[in-house]
Design an enzyme around this catalytic site. Structure first.
Site, short mmCIF file in Angstrom:
data_model
loop_
_atom_site.label_atom_id
_atom_site.label_comp_id
_atom_site.label_asym_id
_atom_site.label_seq_id
_atom_site.Cartn_x
_atom_site.Cartn_y
_atom_site.Cartn_z
CB CYS A 87 23.61 47.30 39.47
SG CYS A 87 23.33 45.94 38.32
CB CYS B 224 25.36 39.95 41.99
SG CYS B 224 24.83 40.11 40.28
CB CYS C 140 27.63 43.06 43.46
SG CYS C 140 28.21 44.50 42.54
CB CYS D 137 39.35 46.06 32.82
SG CYS D 137 40.70 44.96 32.41
CB CYS E 108 38.73 44.24 29.09
SG CYS E 108 37.59 42.94 29.65
CB CYS F 53 37.25 38.55 29.65
SG CYS F 53 37.83 38.75 31.35
NE ARG G 216 42.54 38.80 31.92
CZ ARG G 216 43.54 39.24 31.16
NH1 ARG G 216 44.58 39.83 31.70
NH2 ARG G 216 43.50 39.11 29.84
N1 SAM Z 1 27.50 44.52 35.79
C1 SAM Z 1 28.42 43.74 35.07
C2 SAM Z 1 28.22 42.27 35.27
O1 SAM Z 1 27.84 41.84 36.34
O2 SAM Z 1 28.46 41.53 34.33
C3 SAM Z 1 29.86 44.09 35.33
C4 SAM Z 1 30.40 44.50 36.65
S1 SAM Z 1 30.66 43.25 37.88
C5 SAM Z 1 31.12 44.23 39.25
C6 SAM Z 1 32.11 42.34 37.39
C7 SAM Z 1 32.51 41.15 38.23
O3 SAM Z 1 33.19 41.58 39.40
C8 SAM Z 1 31.43 40.23 38.76
O4 SAM Z 1 30.99 39.33 37.80
C9 SAM Z 1 32.15 39.53 39.89
O5 SAM Z 1 32.73 38.32 39.44
C10 SAM Z 1 33.22 40.51 40.34
N2 SAM Z 1 32.93 41.02 41.68
C11 SAM Z 1 31.98 41.92 42.01
N3 SAM Z 1 31.97 42.14 43.35
C12 SAM Z 1 32.93 41.36 43.88
C13 SAM Z 1 33.39 41.12 45.20
N4 SAM Z 1 32.85 41.72 46.27
N5 SAM Z 1 34.40 40.25 45.38
C14 SAM Z 1 34.96 39.61 44.33
N6 SAM Z 1 34.55 39.80 43.05
C15 SAM Z 1 33.55 40.65 42.83
FE1 SF4 Z 2 25.08 44.61 38.90
FE2 SF4 Z 2 27.09 44.07 40.53
FE3 SF4 Z 2 25.62 42.11 39.57
FE4 SF4 Z 2 27.27 43.45 37.91
S1 SF4 Z 2 27.88 42.18 39.63
S2 SF4 Z 2 25.15 42.86 37.54
S3 SF4 Z 2 27.13 45.49 38.85
S4 SF4 Z 2 24.91 43.74 40.93
#
Ligand code: SAM
Ligand code: SF4
Ligand code: DTB
Length: 344
Positions: free
Chosen positions: A54, A58, A61, A98, A129, A189, A267
């Site tokens: 990606c 973030c 992530c 989901c 979802c 959500c 949740r």
């Molecule tokens: N790429 C899309 C987005 O960011 O909208 C969807 C996937 S993203 C992995 C979905 C959510 O997972 C993120 O917004 C975050 O809140 C949560 N998430 C991701 N990595 C995480 C982590 N290491 N610990 C807790 N929550 C996490």
């Molecule tokens: Fe990409 Fe992870 Fe951010 Fe979702 S949370 S936009 S998968 S980097």
């Protein structure tokens, strides 16, 4: 019936966070049982339909190209394989499926497959979802028409803390996508992550943003940061273990979300694997009414069915009864989607 308010002030929300813990829990539990069956918890299954690679940065992530987490990038899964996983989840007792894709946004060329996936999973009778990143109004309409029940798009933290965690997009862009989802008639959500090194004031700002949207999200995932090695926040936490969020503060966040958004599904999402049974029990008491089941979240491991089964037995909790899933407003009961059409 509890009064639904979207005019919460930050001061009021800070006041709730500051309540004596027993008082906060009592208020949250009272509001919870006025609006939801308190002994029932919705069981949800997550599937990563497109993992890693990606372009967003973030800081939490594992799927960002900016992280050195060892997660390998994959293409979008084949429709059939997704439907197979959904069928397994349903057999295992899941009511909600989901699906997440590690995209900044879906490309128009991805949409036909995504639409087929939504139709297929919806035809199995599970609540659907998806979380695919930012959407255009047209993409949101396509998902609504396919019968998607919820779209997940997290605001993640307070507007102020957001920009310290993510630099490749703006908080306002998240809100814009939520607007497109709402306008398309899909249930919203939206939640976030606590334990990212944010302050109490940021947690107040996070709940305040959600609770003052023109309409509350029907679903509010509260994730506890899973510190992943190779991500900015995972490495920061490994270096400063004292920065780990106190469990009681996690419970307080759940309770304040429940009080301010009485009707929403709250949740208890990522991070349960490292939580004690007692902390999880307090979260259920505070109004959490949904969990992810199974051994895996998107890329991280999860508590697992054995542990959850034992916990539910101990607490006398039961899976949310198989009522009709909450359909998206655009699609009613979706009797128009036949099994045949979905399988095409
Ligand atoms: N790429 C899309 C987005 O960011 O909208 C969807 C996937 S993203 C992995 C979905 C959510 O997972 C993120 O917004 C975050 O809140 C949560 N998430 C991701 N990595 C995480 C982590 N290491 N610990 C807790 N929550 C996490
Ligand atoms: Fe990409 Fe992870 Fe951010 Fe979702 S949370 S936009 S998968 S980097
Ligand atoms: C949400 O708020 N939490 C889920 C779901 N929405 C998509 C994702 C949790 C991801 C946990 C980290 C991982 O598995 O990589």
């Amino acid at each position: 019936m509890t009064q639904i308010r979207t005019d919460w002030t930050r001061e009021e929300i800070a006041g709730l966070f500051n309540l004596p813990f027993t008082e906060l829990l009592f208020q949250a539990a009272s509001i919870h049982r006025e609006n939801h069956p308190p002994e029932q918890v919705q069981m949800c299954t997550l599937l990563s339909i497109k993992t890693g690679g990606c372009p967003e940065d973030c800081g939490y992530c594992s799927q960002s190209v900016h992280a050195d987490s060892g997660v390998e990038a994959t293409k979008l899964m084949d429709v059939r394989a997704v439907l197979q996983s959904a069928a397994q989840a349903k057999d295992a007792g899941s009511q909600r499926f989901c699906m997440g894709a590690a995209w900044r946004n879906p490309k128009d060329r991805d949409m036909p497959a995504i639409v087929d996936i939504v139709k297929g999973v919806a035809s199995m009778g599970m609540e659907t979802c998806m979380t695919l990143g930012m959407l255009t109004p047209k993409q949101a309409d396509m998902l609504a028409e396919a019968g998607l029940d919820y779209y997940n798009h997290n605001i993640d933290s307070s507007p102020e803390y957001y920009e310290r965690v993510i630099s490749t997009r703006k908080f306002e862009e998240r809100i814009e996508t939520l607007d497109h989802v709402r306008s398309a008639g899909i249930n919203v959500c939206s939640g976030g992550i606590v334990g990212m090194g944010e302050t109490r004031e940021d947690r107040v700002g996070f709940v305040h943003t959600l609770a003052t949207l023109p309409q509350h999200p029907e679903s509010v995932p509260v994730n506890a940061l899973i510190p992943v090695k190779g991500t900015v926040l995972g490495d920061m936490l490994a270096d400063t273990p004292l920065a780990k969020l106190d469990d009681i503060e996690f419970v307080r966040t759940i309770a304040v979300a429940r009080i301010t958004m009485p009707m929403s599904m709250v949740r208890m999402s990522a991070g349960r694997e490292s939580m004690s049974e007692a902390t999880q029990a307090l979260c259920f008491m505070a109004g959490a009414n949904s969990i992810f089941t199974g051994d895996k979240l998107l890329t991280a491991t999860n508590a697992g069915d054995d542990r959850d089964g034992a916990l539910f037995a101990k607490l006398g909790l039961t899976p949310l009864k198989g009522e009709e899933p909450m359909r998206n407003a655009a699609n009613g009961d979706r009797s128009d989607i036949s099994e045949m059409e979905a399988a095409e």
